[in-house]
Design an enzyme around this catalytic site. Structure first.
Site, PDB file in Angstrom:
ATOM      1  N   GLU A 198       3.075   4.232  -4.807  1.00  0.00           N
ATOM      2  CA  GLU A 198       3.383   3.554  -3.540  1.00  0.00           C
ATOM      3  C   GLU A 198       3.013   2.065  -3.635  1.00  0.00           C
ATOM      4  OE1 GLU A 198       1.744   6.561  -3.879  1.00  0.00           O
ATOM      5  OE2 GLU A 198       3.598   7.613  -3.404  1.00  0.00           O
ATOM      6  N   ARG A 251      12.075  30.116 -29.895  1.00  0.00           N
ATOM      7  CA  ARG A 251      12.000  31.240 -28.950  1.00  0.00           C
ATOM      8  C   ARG A 251      13.380  31.873 -28.769  1.00  0.00           C
ATOM      9  NH1 ARG A 251       8.851  34.982 -26.304  1.00  0.00           N
ATOM     10  NH2 ARG A 251       9.496  35.219 -24.123  1.00  0.00           N
ATOM     11  N   GLU A 266      -4.669   2.796 -11.578  1.00  0.00           N
ATOM     12  CA  GLU A 266      -4.177   1.419 -11.786  1.00  0.00           C
ATOM     13  C   GLU A 266      -3.035   1.079 -10.824  1.00  0.00           C
ATOM     14  OE1 GLU A 266      -4.285  -0.307 -15.588  1.00  0.00           O
ATOM     15  OE2 GLU A 266      -5.952   0.940 -16.253  1.00  0.00           O
TER      16      GLU A 266
HETATM   17  N1  CAA Z   1      -1.317 -11.903 -10.468  1.00  0.00           N
HETATM   18  C1  CAA Z   1      -1.969 -13.006 -10.019  1.00  0.00           C
HETATM   19  N2  CAA Z   1      -2.236 -13.202  -8.690  1.00  0.00           N
HETATM   20  C2  CAA Z   1      -1.847 -12.240  -7.837  1.00  0.00           C
HETATM   21  C3  CAA Z   1      -1.182 -11.079  -8.240  1.00  0.00           C
HETATM   22  C4  CAA Z   1      -0.923 -10.924  -9.635  1.00  0.00           C
HETATM   23  N3  CAA Z   1      -0.307  -9.858 -10.090  1.00  0.00           N
HETATM   24  N4  CAA Z   1      -0.930 -10.307  -7.169  1.00  0.00           N
HETATM   25  C5  CAA Z   1      -1.412 -10.963  -6.094  1.00  0.00           C
HETATM   26  N5  CAA Z   1      -1.954 -12.143  -6.500  1.00  0.00           N
HETATM   27  C6  CAA Z   1      -2.538 -13.170  -5.649  1.00  0.00           C
HETATM   28  C7  CAA Z   1      -1.486 -13.702  -4.676  1.00  0.00           C
HETATM   29  O1  CAA Z   1      -0.736 -14.755  -5.258  1.00  0.00           O
HETATM   30  C8  CAA Z   1      -2.334 -14.179  -3.529  1.00  0.00           C
HETATM   31  O2  CAA Z   1      -2.890 -15.439  -3.864  1.00  0.00           O
HETATM   32  P1  CAA Z   1      -2.936 -16.693  -2.800  1.00  0.00           P
HETATM   33  O3  CAA Z   1      -3.854 -16.269  -1.714  1.00  0.00           O
HETATM   34  O4  CAA Z   1      -3.455 -17.828  -3.605  1.00  0.00           O
HETATM   35  O5  CAA Z   1      -1.534 -16.867  -2.324  1.00  0.00           O
HETATM   36  C9  CAA Z   1      -3.487 -13.191  -3.510  1.00  0.00           C
HETATM   37  O6  CAA Z   1      -3.548 -12.616  -4.822  1.00  0.00           O
HETATM   38  C10 CAA Z   1      -3.300 -12.093  -2.475  1.00  0.00           C
HETATM   39  O7  CAA Z   1      -2.073 -11.459  -2.731  1.00  0.00           O
HETATM   40  P2  CAA Z   1      -1.434 -10.411  -1.720  1.00  0.00           P
HETATM   41  O8  CAA Z   1      -1.426 -11.003  -0.348  1.00  0.00           O
HETATM   42  O9  CAA Z   1      -0.151  -9.927  -2.302  1.00  0.00           O
HETATM   43  O10 CAA Z   1      -2.554  -9.250  -1.744  1.00  0.00           O
HETATM   44  P3  CAA Z   1      -2.648  -7.909  -0.913  1.00  0.00           P
HETATM   45  O11 CAA Z   1      -3.992  -7.800  -0.332  1.00  0.00           O
HETATM   46  O12 CAA Z   1      -1.464  -7.758  -0.032  1.00  0.00           O
HETATM   47  O13 CAA Z   1      -2.630  -6.779  -2.080  1.00  0.00           O
HETATM   48  C11 CAA Z   1      -1.717  -5.241  -3.608  1.00  0.00           C
HETATM   49  C12 CAA Z   1      -1.682  -6.642  -2.973  1.00  0.00           C
HETATM   50  C13 CAA Z   1      -0.584  -5.286  -4.597  1.00  0.00           C
HETATM   51  C14 CAA Z   1      -1.504  -4.114  -2.624  1.00  0.00           C
HETATM   52  C15 CAA Z   1      -3.069  -5.060  -4.345  1.00  0.00           C
HETATM   53  O14 CAA Z   1      -4.099  -4.918  -3.419  1.00  0.00           O
HETATM   54  C16 CAA Z   1      -3.093  -3.902  -5.323  1.00  0.00           C
HETATM   55  O15 CAA Z   1      -2.592  -4.002  -6.439  1.00  0.00           O
HETATM   56  N6  CAA Z   1      -3.701  -2.746  -4.919  1.00  0.00           N
HETATM   57  C17 CAA Z   1      -3.904  -1.618  -5.830  1.00  0.00           C
HETATM   58  C18 CAA Z   1      -5.216  -1.738  -6.523  1.00  0.00           C
HETATM   59  C19 CAA Z   1      -5.268  -0.929  -7.781  1.00  0.00           C
HETATM   60  O16 CAA Z   1      -4.346  -0.920  -8.587  1.00  0.00           O
HETATM   61  N7  CAA Z   1      -6.410  -0.247  -8.005  1.00  0.00           N
HETATM   62  C20 CAA Z   1      -6.614   0.492  -9.198  1.00  0.00           C
HETATM   63  C21 CAA Z   1      -7.954   0.175  -9.758  1.00  0.00           C
HETATM   64  S1  CAA Z   1      -8.169   0.255 -11.470  1.00  0.00           S
HETATM   65  C22 CAA Z   1      -8.224   1.877 -11.887  1.00  0.00           C
HETATM   66  O17 CAA Z   1      -7.340   2.580 -11.583  1.00  0.00           O
HETATM   67  C23 CAA Z   1      -9.408   2.394 -12.615  1.00  0.00           C
HETATM   68  C24 CAA Z   1      -9.314   2.634 -14.052  1.00  0.00           C
HETATM   69  O18 CAA Z   1     -10.319   2.476 -14.704  1.00  0.00           O
HETATM   70  C25 CAA Z   1      -8.096   3.158 -14.739  1.00  0.00           C
END
Ligand code: CAA
Length: 387
Positions: free
Chosen positions: A367, A268, A363
């Site tokens: 935030e 361009r 996914e």
């Molecule tokens: N691996 C393994 N275990 C895990 C983990 C991980 N990455 N993260 C948390 N855990 C476990 C913790 O160790 C804990 O276990 P214990 O009770 O035995 O100690 C348990 O899970 C609870 O952990 P948290 O207290 O940390 O959980 P929380 O309720 O505070 O949530 C969060 C954590 C990170 C906010 C989670 O809820 C999250 O990732 N939210 C976002 C969800 C998401 O990404 N949704 C997208 C859906 S898929 C999509 O987008 C569709 C598509 O088709 C593309």
């Protein structure tokens, strides 16, 4: 640590790049308009081993490492982001989860059709009222003899209409918060399992995003993945891998936008010279390539950590956060460099810009990635050294 690709990784990158640019790319713009699911591309990708990349060979997979997978996904995303998201959810979230948590019978039953591309995989956790907080989901699964009865609605499910197999989460014990969530493998056509509305979206138009409705859906107990109550951890583990996939997808789209911007800037002419001679644009391009390289290194590093069998949750979230925000900046700049033409459908940059917008949302939003990163940073195990 600088990253050096092995001969095998370079071979996979070249093979997928050639395929993506010759086969997937030429129809991407039309697919965006027609919203047609890329079924033909996906079946050719399956023949190249791209639909069971990390599945062991005894179940029909290619059994390559995560770095190779990320290289392949970047190339498909470069050509068509809608095709790439189907590949990403299918490989990272569905196949890998069955490899990791499935029984031998489940692996035998599900992995081969997934790896050969005969069946597309989906993952259904999100609900109308439970997105970032999946513990708040209300879909229920009640045990009834040797079946579970599933009731509820899932929302924003990638490949919802085209998937033959879906990993869904549901509450088996409402009193138990995350420990009351279980995961199931549900096949298309099971009685009481319906595909609901398809979303009209801003981008990724050739990838369908739908509701899934479970209305007294009777699922055999053998469809339970892991034990009752394992569903939340299974989903979080799946999303760690999925987030590396979204980072790779972001890099592919950003590279396509950068290449388009470089070509356009060289061609361009304004004020009597190519616009690439103007410092304002040169600096934009320099920032774009620098950010892409940073995202690429972060994604390789998280992938290599996963391949070493180490915990990589924080690195996956950092790569996803940075790469998905980076591609939004890069595609916006690429469009700006194209000026008025960038806003038209004559050039692909407006599609890159629209496609990239969801990367900071699905996914796990940016935030949520910051929540995960901060939790790890402030936890006991953070050491902060380069590994
Ligand atoms: N691996 C393994 N275990 C895990 C983990 C991980 N990455 N993260 C948390 N855990 C476990 C913790 O160790 C804990 O276990 P214990 O009770 O035995 O100690 C348990 O899970 C609870 O952990 P948290 O207290 O940390 O959980 P929380 O309720 O505070 O949530 C969060 C954590 C990170 C906010 C989670 O809820 C999250 O990732 N939210 C976002 C969800 C998401 O990404 N949704 C997208 C859906 S898929 C999509 O987008 C569709 C598509 O088709 C593309």
């Amino acid at each position: 640590m600088t990253f050096k690709l092995t001969e095998e990784q370079l071979m996979i990158q070249t093979m997928v790049r050639d395929f993506a640019r010759e086969v997937v790319l030429p129809t991407a713009m039309e697919r965006d308009r027609s919203k047609e699911f890329p079924a033909e591309n996906l079946s050719q990708m399956a023949e190249l081993g791209l639909m069971g990349m990390m599945v062991p060979p005894e179940y029909g997979g290619a059994a390559v490492d995560t770095v190779s997978y990320v290289l392949a996904l970047q190339e498909i995303a470069y050509a068509c982001a809608a095709t790439a998201v189907v590949m990403s959810v299918h490989n990272s979230i569905v196949c890998e989860t069955i490899v990791r948590f499935g029984t031998e019978e489940q692996k035998q039953a599900y992995l081969k059709p997934l790896a050969t591309g005969e069946v597309i995989g989906a993952f259904a956790m999100t609900e109308p009222q439970a997105g970032s907080d999946p513990v708040g989901q209300s879909t229920s699964a009640e045990r009834d003899g040797d079946h579970y009865i599933i009731n509820g609605t899932k929302r924003f499910i990638t490949s919802g209409k085209n998937a033959g197999l879906t990993i869904i989460t549901a509450k088996t014990d409402k009193a138990k918060r995350h420990k009351g969530i279980s995961a199931f493998v549900v096949r298309k056509g099971m009685p009481g399992f319906l595909v609901g509305k398809t979303e009209e979206k801003m981008g990724l138009c050739a990838s369908d995003t739908t509701d899934m409705i479970f209305d007294n859906c009777r699922v055999p107990a053998e469809c339970l993945l892991g034990q009752e109550g394992d569903g939340f951890k299974i989903a979080m583990t799946a999303l760690d891998s999925g987030r590396i996939g979204i980072a790779a997808q972001s890099i592919g789209v950003a590279q396509a936008a950068l290449n388009a911007a470089v070509s356009y800037a060289k061609e361009r002419e304004q004020f009597g010279q190519p616009i690439s001679k103007f410092q304002g644009l040169r600096w934009m391009l320099a920032d774009m390539v620098t950010e892409i390289e940073a995202a690429r290194q972060m994604t390789f590093s998280a992938s290599a950590k996963k391949d070493r069998g180490e915990k990589y949750t924080m690195e996956a979230s950092m790569a996803k956060l940075f790469a998905s925000e980076m591609v939004n900046r890069v595609t916006a700049k690429a469009l700006q460099i194209h000026g008025g033409y960038g806003y038209t459908k004559e050039y692909p940059v407006e599609r890159y810009y629209r496609d990239a917008r969801v990367f900071t949302i699905y996914e796990g939003t940016s935030e949520i990635q910051r929540v995960v990163i901060a939790n790890h940073l402030l936890g006991d195990r953070y050491v902060g050294t380069l590994r």
